[in-house]
Write an enzyme that holds these catalytic residues in place. Sequence first.
Site, PDB file in Angstrom:
ATOM      1  CB  ILE A 130       6.790  10.401   5.546  1.00 28.15           C
ATOM      2  CG1 ILE A 130       6.886  10.549   4.014  1.00 28.15           C
ATOM      3  CG2 ILE A 130       5.415  10.785   6.046  1.00 28.15           C
ATOM      4  CD1 ILE A 130       6.039   9.519   3.256  1.00 28.15           C
ATOM      5  CB  THR A 182      -2.950   4.539  -6.835  1.00 24.17           C
ATOM      6  OG1 THR A 182      -3.544   4.718  -8.119  1.00 24.17           O
ATOM      7  CG2 THR A 182      -1.444   4.388  -7.056  1.00 24.17           C
ATOM      8  CG  ASP A 183      -6.863   2.561 -10.111  1.00 19.82           C
ATOM      9  OD1 ASP A 183      -6.105   3.544 -10.025  1.00 19.82           O
ATOM     10  OD2 ASP A 183      -7.981   2.631 -10.669  1.00 19.82           O
ATOM     11  CD  GLU A 184      -2.960   6.784 -11.518  1.00 20.35           C
ATOM     12  OE1 GLU A 184      -1.906   7.108 -12.072  1.00 20.35           O
ATOM     13  OE2 GLU A 184      -3.820   7.610 -11.148  1.00 20.35           O
ATOM     14  CE1 TYR A 188       0.898   8.877  -7.132  1.00 20.58           C
ATOM     15  CE2 TYR A 188      -0.409   8.039  -8.969  1.00 20.58           C
ATOM     16  CZ  TYR A 188      -0.271   8.305  -7.619  1.00 20.58           C
ATOM     17  OH  TYR A 188      -1.288   7.993  -6.745  1.00 20.58           O
ATOM     18  CE  LYS A 208       0.736   5.665  -3.717  1.00 22.93           C
ATOM     19  NZ  LYS A 208       0.707   6.282  -2.374  1.00 22.93           N
ATOM     20  CG  HIS A 256      -3.291   9.747 -21.033  1.00 22.12           C
ATOM     21  ND1 HIS A 256      -4.064  10.719 -21.619  1.00 22.12           N
ATOM     22  CD2 HIS A 256      -3.878   9.485 -19.840  1.00 22.12           C
ATOM     23  CE1 HIS A 256      -5.064  11.024 -20.824  1.00 22.12           C
ATOM     24  NE2 HIS A 256      -4.976  10.282 -19.740  1.00 22.12           N
TER      25      HIS A 256
HETATM   26  P1  NAD Z   1      -2.611  15.157  -2.313  1.00 18.89           P
HETATM   27  O1  NAD Z   1      -1.520  15.497  -3.263  1.00 18.89           O
HETATM   28  O2  NAD Z   1      -3.858  15.963  -2.316  1.00 18.89           O
HETATM   29  O3  NAD Z   1      -2.050  15.181  -0.814  1.00 18.89           O
HETATM   30  C1  NAD Z   1      -0.794  14.671  -0.468  1.00 18.89           C
HETATM   31  C2  NAD Z   1      -0.420  15.239   0.904  1.00 18.89           C
HETATM   32  O4  NAD Z   1       0.838  14.652   1.290  1.00 18.89           O
HETATM   33  C3  NAD Z   1      -0.221  16.760   0.911  1.00 18.89           C
HETATM   34  O5  NAD Z   1      -0.853  17.306   2.044  1.00 18.89           O
HETATM   35  C4  NAD Z   1       1.290  16.926   1.015  1.00 18.89           C
HETATM   36  O6  NAD Z   1       1.679  18.118   1.691  1.00 18.89           O
HETATM   37  C5  NAD Z   1       1.678  15.683   1.795  1.00 18.89           C
HETATM   38  N1  NAD Z   1       3.080  15.273   1.570  1.00 18.89           N
HETATM   39  C6  NAD Z   1       3.726  15.202   0.372  1.00 18.89           C
HETATM   40  N2  NAD Z   1       4.995  14.808   0.585  1.00 18.89           N
HETATM   41  C7  NAD Z   1       5.161  14.610   1.922  1.00 18.89           C
HETATM   42  C8  NAD Z   1       6.223  14.186   2.742  1.00 18.89           C
HETATM   43  N3  NAD Z   1       7.428  13.882   2.222  1.00 18.89           N
HETATM   44  N4  NAD Z   1       6.028  14.086   4.078  1.00 18.89           N
HETATM   45  C9  NAD Z   1       4.816  14.408   4.619  1.00 18.89           C
HETATM   46  N5  NAD Z   1       3.765  14.830   3.893  1.00 18.89           N
HETATM   47  C10 NAD Z   1       3.928  14.924   2.561  1.00 18.89           C
HETATM   48  O7  NAD Z   1      -2.909  13.616  -2.576  1.00 18.89           O
HETATM   49  P2  NAD Z   1      -4.283  12.805  -2.460  1.00 18.89           P
HETATM   50  O8  NAD Z   1      -4.985  12.891  -3.758  1.00 18.89           O
HETATM   51  O9  NAD Z   1      -4.962  13.188  -1.208  1.00 18.89           O
HETATM   52  O10 NAD Z   1      -3.714  11.322  -2.335  1.00 18.89           O
HETATM   53  C11 NAD Z   1      -3.406  10.775  -1.058  1.00 18.89           C
HETATM   54  C12 NAD Z   1      -2.897   9.354  -1.246  1.00 18.89           C
HETATM   55  O11 NAD Z   1      -3.884   8.572  -1.917  1.00 18.89           O
HETATM   56  C13 NAD Z   1      -1.633   9.269  -2.110  1.00 18.89           C
HETATM   57  O12 NAD Z   1      -0.788   8.305  -1.527  1.00 18.89           O
HETATM   58  C14 NAD Z   1      -2.138   8.797  -3.462  1.00 18.89           C
HETATM   59  O13 NAD Z   1      -1.147   8.029  -4.104  1.00 18.89           O
HETATM   60  C15 NAD Z   1      -3.328   7.934  -3.058  1.00 18.89           C
HETATM   61  N6  NAD Z   1      -4.425   7.847  -4.051  1.00 18.89           N
HETATM   62  C16 NAD Z   1      -4.986   8.977  -4.573  1.00 18.89           C
HETATM   63  C17 NAD Z   1      -6.057   8.869  -5.459  1.00 18.89           C
HETATM   64  C18 NAD Z   1      -6.728  10.106  -6.025  1.00 18.89           C
HETATM   65  O14 NAD Z   1      -7.603   9.972  -6.886  1.00 18.89           O
HETATM   66  N7  NAD Z   1      -6.402  11.306  -5.583  1.00 18.89           N
HETATM   67  C19 NAD Z   1      -6.538   7.613  -5.813  1.00 18.89           C
HETATM   68  C20 NAD Z   1      -5.936   6.476  -5.257  1.00 18.89           C
HETATM   69  C21 NAD Z   1      -4.888   6.613  -4.369  1.00 18.89           C
HETATM   70  P1  TYD Z   2      -5.897  13.271 -13.046  1.00 19.73           P
HETATM   71  O1  TYD Z   2      -6.939  13.970 -12.242  1.00 19.73           O
HETATM   72  O2  TYD Z   2      -4.555  13.923 -13.214  1.00 19.73           O
HETATM   73  O3  TYD Z   2      -5.744  11.810 -12.434  1.00 19.73           O
HETATM   74  P2  TYD Z   2      -4.927  10.515 -12.991  1.00 19.73           P
HETATM   75  O4  TYD Z   2      -3.990  10.955 -14.048  1.00 19.73           O
HETATM   76  O5  TYD Z   2      -4.192  10.062 -11.764  1.00 19.73           O
HETATM   77  O6  TYD Z   2      -5.959   9.546 -13.459  1.00 19.73           O
HETATM   78  O7  TYD Z   2      -6.479  12.995 -14.510  1.00 19.73           O
HETATM   79  C1  TYD Z   2      -7.671  12.268 -14.704  1.00 19.73           C
HETATM   80  C2  TYD Z   2      -7.835  12.063 -16.197  1.00 19.73           C
HETATM   81  O8  TYD Z   2      -8.077  13.336 -16.804  1.00 19.73           O
HETATM   82  C3  TYD Z   2      -6.586  11.506 -16.888  1.00 19.73           C
HETATM   83  O9  TYD Z   2      -6.987  10.611 -17.924  1.00 19.73           O
HETATM   84  C4  TYD Z   2      -5.919  12.711 -17.478  1.00 19.73           C
HETATM   85  C5  TYD Z   2      -7.092  13.629 -17.795  1.00 19.73           C
HETATM   86  N1  TYD Z   2      -6.799  15.076 -17.704  1.00 19.73           N
HETATM   87  C6  TYD Z   2      -7.151  15.913 -18.769  1.00 19.73           C
HETATM   88  O10 TYD Z   2      -7.668  15.469 -19.801  1.00 19.73           O
HETATM   89  N2  TYD Z   2      -6.889  17.255 -18.632  1.00 19.73           N
HETATM   90  C7  TYD Z   2      -6.292  17.777 -17.525  1.00 19.73           C
HETATM   91  O11 TYD Z   2      -6.067  19.023 -17.476  1.00 19.73           O
HETATM   92  C8  TYD Z   2      -5.939  16.901 -16.450  1.00 19.73           C
HETATM   93  C9  TYD Z   2      -5.291  17.444 -15.202  1.00 19.73           C
HETATM   94  C10 TYD Z   2      -6.230  15.561 -16.587  1.00 19.73           C
END
Ligand code: NAD
Ligand code: TYD
Length: 339
Positions: free
Chosen positions: A60, A124-126, A152, A156, A278
């Site tokens: 992207i 994200t809520d983060e 991270y 965002k 954290h």
């Molecule tokens: P993920 O890491 O599983 O997937 C990210 C995808 O983006 C991968 O397929 C990767 O190859 C692709 N990617 C990375 N860099 C790229 C680039 N420069 N160009 C094109 N593609 C690229 O992530 P996810 O957990 O599916 O999260 C997706 C989105 O949702 C993210 O923007 C994340 O910030 C947001 N989000 C995630 C969560 C969660 O709990 N996982 C919660 C809230 C928001």
């Molecule tokens: P994670 O799945 O990395 O999501 P985020 O940090 O974006 O919330 O982690 C979820 C929670 O679990 C976070 O408080 C960190 C904790 N965690 C562990 O305790 N052990 C682990 O090995 C990982 C990956 C996360």
Amino acid sequence: MKILVTGGAGFIGSNFIYYMLKKHPAYKIVCLDKLTYAGNLENLKEAFENPNFSFEKGDIADAEKMDGLFGRERFDAVVNFAAESHVDRSISDPQVFLKTNILGTGVLMDACRKYSCRFHQVSTDEVYGDLPLDRKDLFFTENTPLKASSPYSASKASADLLVLAYHRTFGLEATISRCSNNYGPFQFPEKFIPLIISRAYEGKSVPVYGKGENVRDWLHVDDHCSAVDLILHKGKAGEVYNVGGHNERTNLEVVRTVLREMGKPEELISFVSDRPGHDLRYAINPSKIQNELGWNAVYDFDSGIKTTIEWYLNNMDWLKNITDGEYKNYYEKMYGGRG
Ligand code: NAD
Ligand code: TYD
């Protein structure tokens, strides 16, 4: 509609592609993904059977490539899931987070401006930082100030500011969703829930950071997909929508639930050093999307986690292909030298 889904080979993006192909059978969906370590084309195996789906490998942040793609395809809308998404990796190597999450979002929006395309940013809520553990009455609203804690979440938050600025300055038709922690199928096993499942399955210890007291607000990925779909169609440009389902759990509660469901002993829990910076507690107030767009979560955590564990146990080959690195060969196998 013709929709570009970026990051569609990752966890939430792949679930969103299946959701959209089913919900809107007449839509054309193009997935753009760089296939970083987190991108897994095997996630999209069944989507490839649908003639309304196609895949494009690319970054992207590559402005020239994006210009060519947008000029050729003339998308109606872009949903940007592409991101570096793991907090721990952002602590060990922040720079790629800045490039993809901030600059990449800017490049996509420039293409949207040029080719008159609607833009939705999956955030994200983060970005709000964290809430104290002893104030259960506090929740993130859309007006909570941005106060990111990790590279991270700071990347965002920066992208969110850029999206709002593009809306105000250029009139870009853009929206933002800020969702809490997701769980469900196809999540890369570096994240907490699939990590617990895959390690417990093998009888290995499960690392819990600090005392396991940190709280996350867990949402099933399908509920996130329905929220993004709704915002894409009915959301108001320039607006932010929080997405969450009031499913707060401490990390220790989560790990105990998963181990119990899997019939594994709690002795597998291993307390390890805490993550630097954290965040203590995330908790979303989703009133705006509920009242203005009529969204509601369908899953509660107790039922959603059961079906999710079942999915992983039924798809151990998928997990194994990741742990032994085989998933990285999927693109070559499908496209050979043609990619
Ligand atoms: P993920 O890491 O599983 O997937 C990210 C995808 O983006 C991968 O397929 C990767 O190859 C692709 N990617 C990375 N860099 C790229 C680039 N420069 N160009 C094109 N593609 C690229 O992530 P996810 O957990 O599916 O999260 C997706 C989105 O949702 C993210 O923007 C994340 O910030 C947001 N989000 C995630 C969560 C969660 O709990 N996982 C919660 C809230 C928001
Ligand atoms: P994670 O799945 O990395 O999501 P985020 O940090 O974006 O919330 O982690 C979820 C929670 O679990 C976070 O408080 C960190 C904790 N965690 C562990 O305790 N052990 C682990 O090995 C990982 C990956 C996360």
